[in-house]
Design a protein around this motif. Structure first.
Motif, mmCIF file in Angstrom:
data_model
loop_
_atom_site.group_PDB
_atom_site.id
_atom_site.type_symbol
_atom_site.label_atom_id
_atom_site.label_comp_id
_atom_site.label_asym_id
_atom_site.label_seq_id
_atom_site.Cartn_x
_atom_site.Cartn_y
_atom_site.Cartn_z
ATOM 1 N N PHE A 28 56.012 -33.247 -1.689
ATOM 2 C CA PHE A 28 55.703 -34.439 -2.081
ATOM 3 C C PHE A 28 54.302 -34.824 -1.586
ATOM 4 O O PHE A 28 53.611 -35.509 -2.428
ATOM 5 C CB PHE A 28 56.742 -35.246 -1.377
ATOM 6 N N SER A 29 53.814 -34.545 -0.469
ATOM 7 C CA SER A 29 52.715 -35.271 0.002
ATOM 8 C C SER A 29 51.361 -34.401 -0.953
ATOM 9 O O SER A 29 50.226 -34.902 -0.523
ATOM 10 C CB SER A 29 52.471 -35.102 1.386
ATOM 11 N N VAL A 47 52.570 -47.047 -15.851
ATOM 12 C CA VAL A 47 52.525 -48.334 -15.192
ATOM 13 C C VAL A 47 51.519 -48.209 -14.160
ATOM 14 O O VAL A 47 50.368 -48.974 -14.035
ATOM 15 C CB VAL A 47 53.712 -48.709 -14.775
ATOM 16 N N ALA A 48 51.525 -47.265 -13.118
ATOM 17 C CA ALA A 48 50.805 -47.255 -12.042
ATOM 18 C C ALA A 48 50.796 -45.547 -11.633
ATOM 19 O O ALA A 48 51.785 -45.012 -11.960
ATOM 20 C CB ALA A 48 51.230 -47.993 -10.750
ATOM 21 N N ALA A 49 49.774 -45.332 -10.686
ATOM 22 C CA ALA A 49 49.636 -43.799 -10.554
ATOM 23 C C ALA A 49 48.986 -44.043 -9.030
ATOM 24 O O ALA A 49 48.264 -45.026 -8.763
ATOM 25 C CB ALA A 49 48.965 -42.961 -11.190
ATOM 26 N N ILE A 50 49.369 -42.938 -8.173
ATOM 27 C CA ILE A 50 48.710 -43.071 -6.770
ATOM 28 C C ILE A 50 48.359 -41.627 -6.342
ATOM 29 O O ILE A 50 49.139 -40.861 -6.634
ATOM 30 C CB ILE A 50 49.731 -43.662 -5.727
ATOM 31 N N GLY A 51 47.367 -41.433 -5.772
ATOM 32 C CA GLY A 51 47.157 -40.220 -5.632
ATOM 33 C C GLY A 51 47.812 -39.507 -4.170
ATOM 34 O O GLY A 51 48.603 -40.302 -3.669
ATOM 35 N N SER A 52 47.743 -38.142 -3.924
ATOM 36 C CA SER A 52 48.333 -37.614 -2.782
ATOM 37 C C SER A 52 48.357 -38.392 -1.381
ATOM 38 O O SER A 52 49.481 -38.274 -0.818
ATOM 39 C CB SER A 52 47.955 -36.165 -2.781
ATOM 40 N N THR A 53 47.139 -38.627 -1.305
ATOM 41 C CA THR A 53 47.116 -39.451 0.076
ATOM 42 C C THR A 53 47.404 -40.746 0.177
ATOM 43 O O THR A 53 47.416 -41.529 1.192
ATOM 44 C CB THR A 53 45.858 -39.237 0.795
ATOM 45 N N GLY A 54 47.258 -41.478 -1.146
ATOM 46 C CA GLY A 54 47.794 -43.024 -1.332
ATOM 47 C C GLY A 54 46.398 -43.735 -1.237
ATOM 48 O O GLY A 54 46.445 -44.688 -1.366
ATOM 49 N N GLY A 55 45.026 -42.920 -1.089
ATOM 50 C CA GLY A 55 43.761 -43.380 -1.117
ATOM 51 C C GLY A 55 43.351 -44.105 -2.515
ATOM 52 O O GLY A 55 42.581 -44.761 -2.553
ATOM 53 N N SER A 56 44.141 -43.690 -3.576
ATOM 54 C CA SER A 56 43.533 -44.271 -4.891
ATOM 55 C C SER A 56 44.680 -44.530 -5.584
ATOM 56 O O SER A 56 45.572 -43.806 -5.560
ATOM 57 C CB SER A 56 42.641 -43.083 -5.675
ATOM 58 N N SER A 70 52.521 -48.076 -3.820
ATOM 59 C CA SER A 70 52.148 -47.577 -2.511
ATOM 60 C C SER A 70 53.143 -46.104 -2.192
ATOM 61 O O SER A 70 54.125 -46.014 -2.825
ATOM 62 C CB SER A 70 52.484 -48.612 -1.285
ATOM 63 N N ARG A 71 52.874 -45.399 -1.308
ATOM 64 C CA ARG A 71 53.721 -44.324 -0.951
ATOM 65 C C ARG A 71 53.922 -44.109 0.612
ATOM 66 O O ARG A 71 52.664 -44.521 1.311
ATOM 67 C CB ARG A 71 53.030 -43.024 -1.623
ATOM 68 N N ASP A 72 54.681 -43.719 1.133
ATOM 69 C CA ASP A 72 55.110 -43.361 2.534
ATOM 70 C C ASP A 72 55.354 -41.780 2.489
ATOM 71 O O ASP A 72 56.344 -41.278 2.050
ATOM 72 C CB ASP A 72 56.139 -44.031 3.117
ATOM 73 N N ASN A 73 54.202 -40.882 2.722
ATOM 74 C CA ASN A 73 54.613 -39.461 2.853
ATOM 75 C C ASN A 73 55.320 -38.956 3.975
ATOM 76 O O ASN A 73 55.775 -38.013 4.152
ATOM 77 C CB ASN A 73 53.198 -38.627 2.966
ATOM 78 N N THR A 74 55.316 -39.946 4.867
ATOM 79 C CA THR A 74 56.538 -39.673 5.981
ATOM 80 C C THR A 74 57.783 -39.743 5.683
ATOM 81 O O THR A 74 58.846 -38.991 6.294
ATOM 82 C CB THR A 74 56.233 -40.327 7.401
#
Length: 118
Positions: A28-29, A47-56, A70-74
Motif C-alpha cells: 500500500f505505502s 475526484v482526488a489523488a494522493i502520492g505514496s507518502t501523502g505529501g502531494s 489523506s492517507r495513513d500508511n500505518t
C-alpha cells in the motif's frame, strides 16, 4: 488484494461525509491512491489523488476547497473528507490503488454510494 470502501450515505445538501478505503494484500505505502466517482449515465471521473507518502495531493476543480484526501500508511487506509456537499456530488465513489512499472499494480474497490438530496 482488497480495497474496501465505506462511509457512503444519504446526506442533505451542505452536509459532510468521510469516506474510508481500507487496503490489504499489496504494498500500500508504495503506490498512489485515488478516489474516483461515477454518477448515473456519466463516465467515471477522478475526484482526488494522493502520492505514496501523502505529501502531494490533487483535486478535480469541482471539489477543490470542499474535499480533502489523506492517507495513513500505518493503517493502510485512505480517507476522503467531503464538506459542503452538493446534489451534483451524488455518485458511486471508488477507491483506486496504482503503482507504475516495474512493480506495477492497478486495483479498484467495489464502490460506496453517496447521495446528496434534500
Amino acid at each position: 488484494v482488497q480495497l474496501v470502501e465505506s462511509g457512503g450515505a444519504l446526506v442533505h445538501p451542505g452536509g459532510s461525509l468521510r469516506l474510508s478505503c481500507a487496503a490489504s494484500g499489496f504494498t500500500f505505502s508504495s503506490g498512489r491512491m485515488s478516489w474516483f466517482r461515477q454518477a448515473p449515465g456519466k463516465e467515471r471521473e477522478l475526484v482526488a489523488a494522493i502520492g505514496s507518502t501523502g505529501g502531494s495531493t490533487n483535486y478535480a476543480d469541482s471539489v477543490k476547497g470542499r474535499f480533502t484526501m489523506s492517507r495513513d500508511n500505518t493503517k493502510n487506509t485512505v480517507y476522503l473528507q467531503m464538506n459542503s456537499l452538493k446534489p451534483e456530488d451524488t455518485a458511486v465513489y471508488y477507491c483506486n490503488a496504482y503503482r507504475g512499472w516495474p512493480f506495477a499494480y492497478d486495483y479498484w474497490g467495489q464502490g460506496t454510494q453517496v447521495t446528496v438530496s434534500s
